[in-house]
Design an enzyme around this catalytic site. Structure first.
Site, PDB file in Angstrom:
ATOM      1  N   HIS A 122       6.295 -26.929  -1.356  1.00  0.00           N
ATOM      2  CA  HIS A 122       5.534 -27.990  -2.019  1.00  0.00           C
ATOM      3  C   HIS A 122       4.440 -27.411  -2.920  1.00  0.00           C
ATOM      4  O   HIS A 122       3.582 -28.138  -3.400  1.00  0.00           O
ATOM      5  CB  HIS A 122       4.945 -28.938  -0.966  1.00  0.00           C
ATOM      6  CG  HIS A 122       6.002 -29.639  -0.171  1.00  0.00           C
ATOM      7  ND1 HIS A 122       6.378 -30.946  -0.378  1.00  0.00           N
ATOM      8  CD2 HIS A 122       6.823 -29.172   0.818  1.00  0.00           C
ATOM      9  CE1 HIS A 122       7.353 -31.265   0.454  1.00  0.00           C
ATOM     10  NE2 HIS A 122       7.647 -30.201   1.194  1.00  0.00           N
ATOM     11  N   GLU A 127       0.820  -1.202   0.000  1.00  0.00           N
ATOM     12  CA  GLU A 127       0.000   0.000   0.000  1.00  0.00           C
ATOM     13  C   GLU A 127       0.861   1.261   0.000  1.00  0.00           C
ATOM     14  O   GLU A 127       0.440   2.319  -0.477  1.00  0.00           O
ATOM     15  CB  GLU A 127      -0.930  -0.017   1.226  1.00  0.00           C
ATOM     16  CG  GLU A 127      -2.303   0.533   0.940  1.00  0.00           C
ATOM     17  CD  GLU A 127      -3.318   0.246   2.047  1.00  0.00           C
ATOM     18  OE1 GLU A 127      -4.356  -0.338   1.741  1.00  0.00           O
ATOM     19  OE2 GLU A 127      -3.063   0.624   3.210  1.00  0.00           O
ATOM     20  N   LYS A 166     -13.942   1.185  -3.822  1.00  0.00           N
ATOM     21  CA  LYS A 166     -14.980   1.638  -2.882  1.00  0.00           C
ATOM     22  C   LYS A 166     -16.033   2.452  -3.613  1.00  0.00           C
ATOM     23  O   LYS A 166     -17.234   2.281  -3.390  1.00  0.00           O
ATOM     24  CB  LYS A 166     -14.367   2.484  -1.760  1.00  0.00           C
ATOM     25  CG  LYS A 166     -13.509   1.701  -0.801  1.00  0.00           C
ATOM     26  CD  LYS A 166     -13.093   2.574   0.370  1.00  0.00           C
ATOM     27  CE  LYS A 166     -12.018   1.913   1.203  1.00  0.00           C
ATOM     28  NZ  LYS A 166     -11.357   2.820   2.105  1.00  0.00           N
TER      29      LYS A 166
HETATM   30  O1  PA5 Z   1      -3.338   1.499   6.043  1.00  0.00           O
HETATM   31  C1  PA5 Z   1      -4.431   2.018   5.913  1.00  0.00           C
HETATM   32  O2  PA5 Z   1      -4.583   3.249   6.025  1.00  0.00           O
HETATM   33  C2  PA5 Z   1      -5.668   1.188   5.634  1.00  0.00           C
HETATM   34  O3  PA5 Z   1      -5.350  -0.155   5.488  1.00  0.00           O
HETATM   35  C3  PA5 Z   1      -6.672   1.330   6.769  1.00  0.00           C
HETATM   36  O4  PA5 Z   1      -6.073   0.943   7.970  1.00  0.00           O
HETATM   37  C4  PA5 Z   1      -7.922   0.483   6.511  1.00  0.00           C
HETATM   38  O5  PA5 Z   1      -8.501   0.846   5.296  1.00  0.00           O
HETATM   39  C5  PA5 Z   1      -8.934   0.668   7.631  1.00  0.00           C
HETATM   40  O6  PA5 Z   1      -9.285   2.006   7.771  1.00  0.00           O
HETATM   41  P1  PA5 Z   1     -10.032   2.551   9.053  1.00  0.00           P
HETATM   42  O7  PA5 Z   1      -9.133   2.404  10.218  1.00  0.00           O
HETATM   43  O8  PA5 Z   1     -10.328   3.982   8.756  1.00  0.00           O
HETATM   44  O9  PA5 Z   1     -11.287   1.730   9.218  1.00  0.00           O
END
Ligand code: PA5
Length: 426
Positions: free
Chosen positions: A299, A278, A414
């Site tokens: 494996h 990410e 989303k």
């Molecule tokens: O790293 C990130 O920012 C995301 O993976 C968020 O943690 C994830 O989308 C969850 O978001 P939130 O804590 O607002 O529910």
């Protein structure tokens, strides 16, 4: 302590040729002048965290843990992976805890939710809902359903002691709801993004409820801060790792497979995939992070690694001391012809598998291997390791001129999904 070994990496450039670049970026991280600089709170978090809140985490954990047969941790992405990685790494996959941890709110699967609901129907539960935005759909859906179930079972009043929210300090739906219902709340700091948040109450509260010593986690974090927060590429293993990743991608390796030989490290590899994937995968750049647990995946994926397209390098996350060990037994009849291993330690066999595989992949398969050695799988090491990967990840991203701290691509699915679900637009 973490030891980094690049001697099996077949590097085509000199690590030290990146010395000046590393110095420049290190300065950028510390002076907070790079892209996404308002999310650098993790860099010196260990010096500035709220001590009173840290204490309250321990108190709340002590108060709830005796009433919970099951701890429900409701969150997704950065609001889930770190806690799970820590708990599994430190306690193993079959711990002797009185409390069992169940992760929920991390999927839309109806079957998963209904099975968990059924599984916990006769168990005493405590719920920690974690969401920085407070609006993440997977988490919000699961939370509403669990809240209703718990209110029916315990009544609203008792839920005040059984539901804990970890969220933004002032804003968001979850914060307002928690305040209205009178739940305990813990803060996700503004300047720490989800995938860096395991060192905040996001990770600490579930860890503490599960009996993990969070003082030790912070001791590791502090030592890592002291050891790794310098621009000396000759001695800083985190920056050496970042530079090696760059050199390997320059040589055409667009995928990195993080490999562990301990099944309890699998969620650490998942957490790492989120951190690097990410953070780095944007602007058409980045190294694809993938993972494997050996020897299990030898494996399945082993064939590809050995003889498939040469797109990847491996990073071995090796643990020098396992949590437990045993001895392979001698058998008089030896009908299975396994006596050649009699009286050998189980961990020794695992180590030999690792050594043999490293040689096969490197020498015969021509797959570069980086090695990260962890002392053990204890709290201190977890805290240390988090900082190692955080700062290596920031360095890696800035070397590619990428903002490590946003995730604009995640919003696309989303938007489409909300349209299909008929979510009202404001
Ligand atoms: O790293 C990130 O920012 C995301 O993976 C968020 O943690 C994830 O989308 C969850 O978001 P939130 O804590 O607002 O529910």
């Amino acid at each position: 302590m973490i030891k980094f070994d690049a001697s099996h990496a077949m590097l085509t450039e000199d690590i030290m040729s990146y010395e000046e670049e590393v110095k420049r970026i290190h300065k950028m991280i510390h002076e907070k002048t790079g892209a996404g600089n308002d999310f650098l709170g993790w860099v010196d978090w260990i010096n500035k965290y709220d001590k009173a809140e840290f204490q309250r985490i321990k108190e709340v954990a002590n108060a709830v843990k005796d009433r919970a047969e099951a701890l429900l941790v409701c969150g997704i992405g950065g609001s889930y992976l770190g806690a799970r990685a820590a708990i599994e790494m430190i306690q193993g996959l079959y711990p002797k805890n009185k409390t069992e941890v169940i992760f929920i709110g991390n999927t839309f699967s109806s079957t998963y939710f209904k099975q968990v609901e059924d599984y916990i129907k006769d168990k005493s539960v405590v719920l920690n809902v974690i969401s920085k935005s407070g609006t993440t759909t997977e988490t919000a859906m699961a939370f509403r359903m669990l809240k209703q179930m718990m209110e029916k079972r315990y009544g609203k009043n008792e839920c005040k002691e059984r539901i804990i929210a970890t969220t933004d300090k002032a804003r968001g739906t979850l914060k307002s709801l928690a305040d209205k219902e009178g739940y305990q709340t813990f803060v996700i700091p503004d300047d720490i993004g989800g995938r860096y948040s395991v060192i905040t109450p996001v990770g600490l509260l579930p860890m503490a409820i599960m009996g993990i010593d969070i003082d030790e986690v912070y001791r590791g974090l502090k030592d890592a801060y002291n050891d790794l927060n310098n621009d000396n590429l000759a001695t800083n293993p985190a920056y050496q790792y970042a530079v090696c990743r760059r050199i390997l991608q320059n040589a055409g390796k667009d995928a990195e497979m993080l490999v562990a030989y301990e099944p309890q490290m699998q969620m650490v590899t998942e957490w790492w995939k989120q951190l690097f994937g990410e953070s780095e995968g944007k602007d058409g750049k980045g190294i694809l992070p993938c993972s494997a647990i050996f020897s299990t995946d030898l494996h399945s994926l082993g064939q590809f690694i050995q003889e498939g397209k040469k797109v990847l390098f491996e990073t071995l996350l090796l643990v020098d001391r396992p949590m437990m060990d045993g001895v392979f037994p001698y058998d008089e009849a030896d009908e299975d012809s396994m006596n050649y291993l009699a009286n050998k330690s189980l961990n020794w066999v695992n180590k030999m598998a690792c050594e043999g595989t490293l040689e096969a992949h490197e020498v015969t398969g021509k797959v570069p291997n980086l090695i990260i050695h962890l002392n053990d799988m204890k709290e201190y090491t977890f805290g240390y390791m988090c900082y190692f990967f955080f700062i290596a990840c920031a360095m890696s991203c800035y070397m590619l001129d990428i903002n490590p701290f946003n995730q604009p691509g995640v919003e696309v699915y989303k938007k489409n999904m909300f349209k299909l679900l008929g979510k009202p637009t404001k």
